[in-house]
Design a protein around this motif. Structure first.
Motif: not given
Length: 163
Positions: A1-15
């Motif tokens: 499993m790969e870590p999330p990208t920066y954009n995915e990590a900074t988005l709210p959890r619902s998104a």
């Protein structure tokens, strides 16, 4: 499993895409309130248990008979014309018989700084209070000694140390 990208990590959890990570978002505020509208059921347990007194073995104890005999007390006080001893002289003039001239006199007193005043003065001077502050103990009457003198012959009779 790969870590999330920066954009995915900074988005709210619902998104974020929940299906990929097997993560379930927390319930909303109102959804959690709807579940807990009823109070918890009443329980019949006593949080403060009653303490029972300790039980003692009640045997007959025979009383102890103590016979007390009264003591006779002998008290002697000096009479009005009788003079006190020199050791009983305190802070005020007293009536004594002078051991030097053998006369019954009322002593003459003189107050002078005692050992306590000199000791405290030295302690204050060694601690750095030398600009007159070390002389304060000489102004406190509780550090003075009372010297008793005979008014007839002028001889020194007794010193009463206050401190």
């Amino acid at each position: 499993m790969e870590p999330p990208t920066y954009n995915e990590a900074t988005l709210p959890r619902s998104a974020t895409n929940v299906g990929e990570r097997d993560v379930c978002p927390p319930p909303s505020y109102y959804a959690s309130l709807a579940q807990s509208l009823e109070p918890p059921p009443y329980q019949e347990t006593n949080p403060y248990p009653v303490l029972m007194p300790a039980s003692f073995n009640t045997q007959q104890i025979s009383p102890v008979n103590i016979h007390l005999t009264p003591l006779d007390a002998v008290v002697s006080q000096p009479q009005a014309g009788e003079s006190a001893t020199i050791a009983n002289l305190l802070t005020s003039p007293g009536s004594v018989q002078c051991p030097h001239c053998q006369q019954d006199v009322i002593t003459k007193i003189k107050q002078m700084p005692g050992k306590g005043a000199y000791t405290l003065c030295c302690i204050l001077a060694f601690s750095g209070l030398v600009c007159g502050f070390c002389l304060i103990p000489f102004m406190i009457p509780d550090f003075w000694d009372v010297h008793h003198y005979c008014p007839h012959c002028g001889k020194h009779l007794h010193v009463h140390h206050k401190s």
